[in-house]
Motif scaffolding. Sequence first.
Motif, mmCIF file in Angstrom:
data_model
loop_
_atom_site.group_PDB
_atom_site.id
_atom_site.type_symbol
_atom_site.label_atom_id
_atom_site.label_comp_id
_atom_site.label_asym_id
_atom_site.label_seq_id
_atom_site.Cartn_x
_atom_site.Cartn_y
_atom_site.Cartn_z
ATOM 1 N N ALA A 91 0.837 -1.197 0.000
ATOM 2 C CA ALA A 91 0.000 0.000 0.000
ATOM 3 C C ALA A 91 0.874 1.250 0.000
ATOM 4 C CB ALA A 91 -0.926 -0.006 1.214
ATOM 5 N N ALA A 92 1.925 1.241 0.820
ATOM 6 C CA ALA A 92 2.831 2.388 0.878
ATOM 7 C C ALA A 92 3.769 2.434 -0.313
ATOM 8 C CB ALA A 92 3.627 2.342 2.178
ATOM 9 N N ARG A 93 4.316 1.289 -0.684
ATOM 10 C CA ARG A 93 5.316 1.249 -1.767
ATOM 11 C C ARG A 93 4.718 1.695 -3.092
ATOM 12 N NH1 ARG A 93 9.888 1.841 -3.423
ATOM 13 N NH2 ARG A 93 11.482 0.244 -3.548
ATOM 14 N N SER A 94 3.507 1.248 -3.371
ATOM 15 C CA SER A 94 2.868 1.593 -4.641
ATOM 16 C C SER A 94 2.248 2.975 -4.610
ATOM 17 C CB SER A 94 1.800 0.553 -4.993
ATOM 18 O OG SER A 94 0.803 0.485 -3.992
ATOM 19 N N SER A 95 2.344 3.667 -3.472
ATOM 20 C CA SER A 95 1.916 5.067 -3.393
ATOM 21 C C SER A 95 3.106 6.008 -3.535
ATOM 22 C CB SER A 95 1.209 5.329 -2.054
ATOM 23 O OG SER A 95 0.004 4.587 -1.973
ATOM 24 N N GLY A 96 4.251 5.471 -3.937
ATOM 25 C CA GLY A 96 5.424 6.288 -4.211
ATOM 26 C C GLY A 96 6.381 6.443 -3.056
ATOM 27 N N LEU A 97 6.189 5.686 -1.953
ATOM 28 C CA LEU A 97 7.072 5.816 -0.802
ATOM 29 C C LEU A 97 8.272 4.892 -0.938
ATOM 30 C CD1 LEU A 97 4.519 6.070 2.140
ATOM 31 C CD2 LEU A 97 5.368 7.844 0.598
ATOM 32 N N SER A 98 9.331 5.217 -0.197
ATOM 33 C CA SER A 98 10.557 4.424 -0.251
ATOM 34 C C SER A 98 10.386 3.121 0.527
ATOM 35 C CB SER A 98 11.718 5.221 0.343
ATOM 36 O OG SER A 98 11.559 5.353 1.758
ATOM 37 N N PHE A 99 11.398 2.265 0.438
ATOM 38 C CA PHE A 99 11.367 1.002 1.171
ATOM 39 C C PHE A 99 11.244 1.249 2.670
ATOM 40 C CE2 PHE A 99 13.555 -2.203 3.674
ATOM 41 C CZ PHE A 99 13.013 -3.387 3.202
ATOM 42 N N TRP A 100 12.065 2.158 3.213
ATOM 43 C CA TRP A 100 12.073 2.358 4.655
ATOM 44 C C TRP A 100 10.817 3.068 5.132
ATOM 45 C CZ3 TRP A 100 15.000 -0.830 6.901
ATOM 46 C CH2 TRP A 100 16.232 -1.195 6.358
ATOM 47 N N GLU A 101 10.275 3.968 4.337
ATOM 48 C CA GLU A 101 8.997 4.575 4.691
ATOM 49 C C GLU A 101 7.895 3.520 4.705
ATOM 50 O OE1 GLU A 101 9.387 9.114 2.962
ATOM 51 O OE2 GLU A 101 9.075 7.473 1.554
ATOM 52 N N SER A 102 7.926 2.634 3.726
ATOM 53 C CA SER A 102 6.930 1.563 3.662
ATOM 54 C C SER A 102 7.085 0.602 4.833
ATOM 55 C CB SER A 102 7.053 0.805 2.336
ATOM 56 O OG SER A 102 6.901 1.684 1.237
ATOM 57 N N PHE A 103 8.332 0.375 5.264
ATOM 58 C CA PHE A 103 8.592 -0.475 6.426
ATOM 59 C C PHE A 103 7.870 0.053 7.664
ATOM 60 C CE2 PHE A 103 11.021 -1.593 10.190
ATOM 61 C CZ PHE A 103 11.304 -2.938 10.014
ATOM 62 N N LEU A 104 7.866 1.373 7.859
ATOM 63 C CA LEU A 104 7.186 1.966 9.006
ATOM 64 C C LEU A 104 5.678 1.736 8.936
ATOM 65 C CD1 LEU A 104 9.134 5.351 9.329
ATOM 66 C CD2 LEU A 104 9.448 3.245 10.641
ATOM 67 N N TYR A 105 5.121 1.723 7.747
ATOM 68 C CA TYR A 105 3.690 1.441 7.605
ATOM 69 C C TYR A 105 3.365 0.008 8.012
ATOM 70 C CZ TYR A 105 2.239 5.811 5.409
ATOM 71 O OH TYR A 105 1.925 7.132 5.191
ATOM 72 N N VAL A 106 4.273 -0.917 7.716
ATOM 73 C CA VAL A 106 4.048 -2.310 8.126
ATOM 74 C C VAL A 106 4.072 -2.407 9.653
ATOM 75 C CG1 VAL A 106 4.803 -4.696 7.880
ATOM 76 C CG2 VAL A 106 5.187 -3.088 6.021
ATOM 77 N N ALA A 107 5.057 -1.749 10.278
ATOM 78 C CA ALA A 107 5.142 -1.776 11.732
ATOM 79 C C ALA A 107 3.891 -1.181 12.367
ATOM 80 C CB ALA A 107 6.380 -1.013 12.194
ATOM 81 N N ALA A 108 3.399 -0.073 11.801
ATOM 82 C CA ALA A 108 2.194 0.555 12.338
ATOM 83 C C ALA A 108 0.970 -0.322 12.118
ATOM 84 C CB ALA A 108 1.995 1.925 11.687
ATOM 85 N N GLY A 109 0.850 -0.917 10.938
ATOM 86 C CA GLY A 109 -0.288 -1.794 10.669
ATOM 87 C C GLY A 109 -0.290 -3.016 11.562
ATOM 88 N N SER A 110 0.899 -3.580 11.807
ATOM 89 C CA SER A 110 0.989 -4.743 12.682
ATOM 90 C C SER A 110 0.617 -4.375 14.116
ATOM 91 C CB SER A 110 2.416 -5.314 12.650
ATOM 92 O OG SER A 110 2.535 -6.423 13.511
ATOM 93 N N LEU A 111 1.083 -3.205 14.577
ATOM 94 C CA LEU A 111 0.735 -2.751 15.925
ATOM 95 C C LEU A 111 -0.774 -2.543 16.060
ATOM 96 C CD1 LEU A 111 1.659 -1.809 18.728
ATOM 97 C CD2 LEU A 111 1.960 0.488 17.749
ATOM 98 N N LEU A 112 -1.369 -1.957 15.036
ATOM 99 C CA LEU A 112 -2.818 -1.761 15.036
ATOM 100 C C LEU A 112 -3.542 -3.094 15.159
ATOM 101 C CD1 LEU A 112 -5.316 0.074 14.600
ATOM 102 C CD2 LEU A 112 -4.983 -0.243 12.132
ATOM 103 N N TRP A 113 -3.049 -4.111 14.446
ATOM 104 C CA TRP A 113 -3.689 -5.424 14.489
ATOM 105 C C TRP A 113 -3.533 -6.079 15.853
ATOM 106 C CZ3 TRP A 113 -7.140 -8.024 11.847
ATOM 107 C CH2 TRP A 113 -7.307 -9.392 12.135
ATOM 108 N N GLU A 114 -2.355 -6.007 16.422
ATOM 109 C CA GLU A 114 -2.125 -6.653 17.716
ATOM 110 C C GLU A 114 -2.968 -6.019 18.826
ATOM 111 O OE1 GLU A 114 -0.539 -9.439 18.093
ATOM 112 O OE2 GLU A 114 -0.182 -9.381 15.932
ATOM 113 N N ILE A 115 -3.190 -4.710 18.729
ATOM 114 C CA ILE A 115 -3.985 -4.025 19.751
ATOM 115 C C ILE A 115 -5.483 -4.172 19.491
ATOM 116 C CG2 ILE A 115 -4.498 -1.784 20.810
ATOM 117 C CD1 ILE A 115 -1.767 -2.978 21.537
ATOM 118 N N GLY A 116 -5.884 -4.039 18.246
ATOM 119 C CA GLY A 116 -7.315 -4.001 17.960
ATOM 120 C C GLY A 116 -7.825 -5.000 16.955
ATOM 121 N N GLY A 117 -7.026 -6.024 16.625
ATOM 122 C CA GLY A 117 -7.465 -6.987 15.617
ATOM 123 C C GLY A 117 -8.025 -8.264 16.186
#
Length: 519
Positions: A148-174
């Motif tokens: 989702a982040a990579r194909s929106s024009g973000l770099s690898f490391w920026e996209s990595f932060l989105y994965v960490a945030a999405g995973s945290l969201l899932w662990e807390i509220g999934g």
Amino acid sequence: MFALILIAVATSPASFNAPTAADIAVSFDAGVPQGAGEANVGQSAETSPAPASDGGTPAVSSANADAPVDTSAPRKTVASYLIPSAEVLAIYGGFVAFNRIAFHDEEWTHVTPGTIRDNLDGPWVIDDDNFEINQLGHPYQGSLYFSAARSSGLSFWESFLYVAAGSLLWEIGGEAEPPSLNDQITTTFAGALFGEALFRVWNDLIGHGGEKNSILRHIVAAPLSPVASFNYYVFKQRARLAESNLFYRTWIGSSYGGSIRDQTGERTEILGFGQQLSLGVSLTQGFPGTSGDLDYGPFDHYDLRFELSLPRTPYIGFFLRGLLFGKAFQPKPWAHGLIGVFGSYDYSTLPLLRVSTSAVGPGLAMDVDMGAGVTLQGTVLAAPIFFGGAGAITATSGERDFRAGGGAQGLLELRLLLRDSGSINAGARNYFIRGFRGEPGTELISYGWVGSELRIIGGHVLGVEVQWSTRVASDPTLGNLSHAGSLFRLYYGFVSDAFSGAASRPGGGLRQVSRPRLE
């Protein structure tokens, strides 16, 4: 994945790259790489050549130029942070809704504001989900956040932060159960690596031609990275497309598994799985010497191998490693190297022993021209395991069906490329995992292989490969365990490159003169 890549190969407009030595020598004397824009792709997404002053063909750098010239001229992109943020929330909401509908009788699907508050208060735990969910399901979920982040024009490391945030969201509220530390680690690290590999394969399928490519290639690409396909059609100016110097091999054949010897105490069990259909694909991009002598960014070099055997005893092998940061070097005119830090995600049930790890550590890759059309390629890696799971399908004590913990792993891989004949390859992988606190025990799992391919005509090859695996484990309940297995494979294959992926070419020059950079 094999079927998708195979279809892509069949529909590719590029022909097999098999110029003669004389053709290559002439082309490099003229300063133009043989096959540029056809099968020999590798243009960068960063720069474009200036047109000639007389309005003619743009100038192209020589094979040994320090600054490779890009002729791909991709469309300008505009990165967005808002779009992937909304898509991560949508993916999270979709999984929560699906689980609630599909598993409505399961208590863990009943997410409420109260369960979210409890998860925010902790504690974090090591969960007891099965091997497939923990080691394959969560990385795939993470790859969706990443794409989702990579194909929106973000770099690898920026996209990595989105994965960490999405995973945290899932662990807390999934889920209505305590947040899982191992899921947070695996989803983030393995999901980012898995997502980048799938995104790059998706990029190669869509290609620089975009809408000009066959509809079949677009259909095949969509399941690999569905979010990237969605963003491509809806936000076309945000998709960063670039051609690459991808080298691929596909194969299909027959495999025969030797026995598995399961020694638990005084018990010895012979587990055979007989003859099966075997198929697979391997992808290598940016090997030393193929992308210019410039610093490498994340996954400018990666290697992916996927294999599957079925139907009697289905088993899967998925091995992915990619450079996170590093530098190319050339100690001798005939040797090209790449040194840096690699990320690794492996998932394997071969054969009847399973292991999956997420790891980051130093590595070295070399391409050495030995003369007379012979090239030696090698890779060595050593890395600590952030989180891994291992064990035998037949015997592991405890509540989960594998041993979870941290540890270390190593890889040694060698390929002898014979330009006119084929190739010989050999290697070994080793994984050591020590159980987490409160779950004593260790796992030492090793894989080894040796094989050879004989070129028939063009890119068509016949191959043979022998694999073996061992497990030495200690378990507080079952005692000392020892397992061993073997596999023999005969196959027909197709390789995309006449020189089996070697950097050096007869007549001088490199296979690629441009760098496949996706930023």
